[in-house]
Scaffold this motif. Structure first.
Motif, PDB file in Angstrom:
ATOM      1  N   ASN A 226       0.761  -1.277   0.113  1.00 56.82           N
ATOM      2  CA  ASN A 226       0.019  -0.133  -0.122  1.00 56.82           C
ATOM      3  C   ASN A 226       0.894   1.272  -0.076  1.00 56.82           C
ATOM      4  OD1 ASN A 226      -2.509  -1.496   0.339  1.00 56.82           O
ATOM      5  ND2 ASN A 226      -2.184  -1.912   2.154  1.00 56.82           N
ATOM      6  N   ALA A 228       2.421   2.309   2.468  1.00 55.32           N
ATOM      7  CA  ALA A 228       1.998   3.036   3.580  1.00 55.32           C
ATOM      8  C   ALA A 228       2.958   3.830   4.269  1.00 55.32           C
ATOM      9  CB  ALA A 228       1.437   2.161   4.572  1.00 55.32           C
ATOM     10  N   ARG A 233      -2.420   5.333   2.926  1.00 57.96           N
ATOM     11  CA  ARG A 233      -2.358   4.288   1.952  1.00 57.96           C
ATOM     12  C   ARG A 233      -2.309   4.621   0.641  1.00 57.96           C
ATOM     13  NH1 ARG A 233      -5.747  -0.379   5.195  1.00 57.96           N
ATOM     14  NH2 ARG A 233      -5.046  -0.039   7.222  1.00 57.96           N
ATOM     15  N   GLN A 236      -3.212   1.951  -2.095  1.00 57.66           N
ATOM     16  CA  GLN A 236      -4.592   1.259  -1.755  1.00 57.66           C
ATOM     17  C   GLN A 236      -5.553   2.170  -2.353  1.00 57.66           C
ATOM     18  OE1 GLN A 236      -5.764  -0.632   1.911  1.00 57.66           O
ATOM     19  NE2 GLN A 236      -7.834  -0.097   1.637  1.00 57.66           N
ATOM     20  N   ARG A 251      -0.667  -4.417  -6.835  1.00 59.56           N
ATOM     21  CA  ARG A 251       0.411  -3.963  -6.033  1.00 59.56           C
ATOM     22  C   ARG A 251       1.030  -4.818  -5.164  1.00 59.56           C
ATOM     23  NH1 ARG A 251      -4.875  -3.122  -3.518  1.00 59.56           N
ATOM     24  NH2 ARG A 251      -4.992  -3.183  -1.427  1.00 59.56           N
TER      25      ARG A 251
END
Length: 476
Positions: A226, A228, A233, A236, A251
C-alpha cells in the motif's frame, strides 16, 4: 572542518523525518484526578477516623486534622491553549519558551514548525479550540477546529506549568469516498523474484472483462504493497479508485521489505526495476486483464524508473510517472533537507551544520568514495551508484510508448518547476497533468508541504485518480 563519522551520524539523525509525537511527556508527581486546576491556592479540611490502641472499651474516636494548604497548581488548559495560539501565529521561538528546560533540547523551533505546518497544511487553516478535556498525568486534549477536518492535540503540562509533551495523533486510515467497494474484487497473487517471493494484491473490476491493468511501483524506502506512510495508504487509494473506474491494479510488497537484502545487493534494478517487470508479467497473465493493455504507474523513484521498466518489459503498453524526479537524487536530497530545516524561517548555525554534513555525504557519493555495502544518508552505496549511473530523461526520450506525467504543486521532494520542466523539454509528446494543491504523496492541502504532514491521514486526490484512469482508457 569535517566532523568525525560518529558526529556526522548524530547530525544526520536530526534531519530524519519528524513524527507526530514531538515529545513523549510524562507527568512525574501528582495525581491529575485530584489535582486542583487553577491559580488559586486551595485549602481543605479532612476528617479521619482513627482507631486507638487496644482499650478495655474498644473506643473509636474521630478527630479533625489540622488545616493544610495544597500547592498552587498551574492552569494546564490555559498553557495548552497558549502553546497552540503561538504555533498558529508562527511564533516558533515563543512556543518553545513554554517547553520545560529539561526537555527543550529535544525540540527545535524547526520541529515545531514542521509539525504545525504539516497539520494545517493537510487539515486546513486553524479556526480555534472546539473542546478541551483533562486526562491523568497533566494531559490536556484540545480538539482543534480546522477547515477540512478537525484534529486533536495532546499537550502534557507539568506541575510547574511547563510543557513536557506535545503530540498530534495521526488518525486512522479510511478508504476514499470515490472508491465503490462493490465495483471490484480482490485476490492474492505472488510476484516471483529470483530469490524472493513477493506477496501482492490484484484488484479487478466486477462485470464484463477483460479490462486494462496497471502495476503500481513504489518510491524509495522499504514499502509494503500500500506504500503506507503513517496512516496513509496511497497505493490502496489508487488501486480502489482505479478499479472503481474499470482499471485492474496489481500492488505488491517491495523486495527490500519482504526479504533480506544485503546492502551491497540493493541496486536500482534489484530493488525496483526487476520486480516491476515481473509484476507486469503477472498482471498481463491474470484472468480478466487484457494482456495487450498493461501499464506501469510509478511513484517518485518508481516514476523515475518507469522508462527503465519499459525498456526491460516490451509488452507493457505505457507508463505513468507520478511525482517523478528528472534530476539526480543527490541534487534532490540537498534541496529536501534545506527545505525541512528552513520551515521555521531561519537556517541557524545548527541547521547550517546539518546541511553542510549532508552536502559532504553527497559529495562522497558523487565522487564514488563509498562502497556498495556502506550506508550513506540511510541508503546503501550500491543504490546510490546505480541510481546516479541511470539517466531517466535520456532513457525516457528513447522510448516510443506513451508516457504521462502527474505532478503536485506542493511537492517539496520533487520540484514542480525544475523537474517537470526537464521532462517537458525531453518529452514534448507526453501527457502532463499538474495539481497545484497536491503534495508528494498526491494529497491535497495548502501552504508549504512538510515531512511531518505525511503523518496525518488523507487520501490521494480524486481528480488525479480520474485523470489516471482516463489516460489508461485512452491508451488501451
Amino acid at each position: 572542518m569535517v566532523p568525525e563519522r560518529s558526529t556526522r551520524r548524530r547530525l544526520l539523525a536530526t534531519v530524519a523525518g519528524v513524527g507526530s509525537a514531538l515529545l513523549a511527556g510524562c507527568q512525574g508527581d501528582g495525581d491529575a484526578t485530584t489535582a486542583t486546576t487553577g491559580t488559586t491556592a486551595t485549602t481543605e479540611t479532612t476528617a479521619t477516623t482513627t482507631t486507638r490502641g487496644p482499650t478495655t472499651t474498644g473506643e473509636t474516636t474521630t478527630e479533625e486534622t489540622t488545616e493544610r494548604t495544597t500547592a498552587e497548581q498551574p492552569d494546564y488548559e490555559a498553557t495548552a491553549r497558549d502553546l497552540i495560539a503561538r504555533l498558529d501565529a508562527g511564533e516558533w521561538e515563543r512556543a518553545r519558551e513554554l517547553v520545560a528546560p529539561s526537555v527543550r533540547p529535544q525540540l527545535t523551533t524547526n520541529q515545531l514548525a514542521n509539525a504545525w505546518l504539516g497539520l494545517v497544511g493537510q487539515k486546513g487553516p486553524y479556526r480555534g479550540v472546539a473542546d478541551a478535556t483533562r486526562e491523568p498525568g497533566g494531559v490536556v486534549v484540545l480538539s482543534l477546529s480546522l477547515d477540512r477536518r478537525d484534529h486533536d492535540a495532546r499537550v502534557t503540562v507539568d506541575d510547574g506549568g511547563e510543557v513536557i509533551g506535545l503530540r498530534f495523533p495521526p488518525g486512522e486510515y479510511e478508504p476514499p469516498a470515490y472508491a465503490d467497494r462493490a465495483a471490484f474484487s480482490e485476490r492474492s497473487v505472488t510476484v516471483e523474484d529470483d530469490d524472493c517471493t513477493l506477496a501482492g494484491t490484484l484488484t479487478v473490476p466486477t462485470g464484463d472483462g477483460p479490462v486494462p491493468g496497471v502495476v503500481l511501483v513504489h518510491g524509495s524506502g522499504a514499502h509494503d504493497r500500500n506504500q503506507a506512510v503513517g496512516p496513509n495508504r496511497p497505493f490502496q487509494d489508487l488501486a480502489w479508485g482505479l478499479a472503481t473506474r474499470g482499471v485492474a491494479v496489481l500492488r505488491y510488497e517491495k523486495e527490500n521489505r519482504a526479504c533480506r537484502m544485503p546492502p551491497a545487493d540493493q541496486t536500482i534494478d534489484e530493488v525496483v526495476v526487476d520486480d516491476a517487470v515481473a509484476a507486469a508479467e503477472v498482471l498481463g497473465a491474470a484472468e480478466g486483464v487484457r494482456a495487450d493493455a498493461t501499464f506501469v504507474a510509478g511513484h517518485s523513484l518508481g516514476g523515475a524508473a518507469t522508462p527503465r521498466i519499459l525498456e526491460q518489459a516490451p509488452d507493457v503498453a505505457g507508463g505513468a510517472m507520478l511525482a517523478a524526479p528528472s534530476r539526480t537524487a543527490t541534487t534532490l536530497v540537498v534541496e529536501q533537507v534545506e527545505h525541512v530545516l528552513s520551515l521555521d524561517g531561519d537556517l541557524d548555525g545548527d541547521d547550517q551544520s546539518r546541511l553542510e554534513t549532508v552536502r559532504e555525504e553527497v559529495e562522497r557519493v558523487e565522487d564514488g568514495d563509498v562502497t556498495d555495502g556502506e550506508l550513506v544518508l540511510n541508503y546503501p552505496g550500491a543504490w546510490w551508484r546505480t541510481l546516479l549511473a541511470y539517466d531517466q530523461v535520456a532513457t525516457a526520450r528513447g522510448r516510443s510508448r506513451p508516457l504521462a506525467l502527474f505532478q503536485g504543486g506542493r511537492d517539496y521532494q520533487v520540484d514542480p518547476e525544475a523537474d517537470l520542466d526537464r521532462w517537458r523539454e525531453a518529452l514534448p509528446a507526453a501527457t502532463v497533468h499538474e495539481y497545484p494543491s497536491l503534495n508528494h504523496f498526491l494529497q491535497p492541502g495548502q501552504g508549504p508541504s512538510t515531512n511531518a504532514g505525511y503523518t496525518f491521514f488523507d487520501n490521494v486526490a480524486e481528480d488525479l485518480v480520474d485523470d489516471l484512469a482516463a489516460w489508461v482508457d485512452r491508451q488501451a
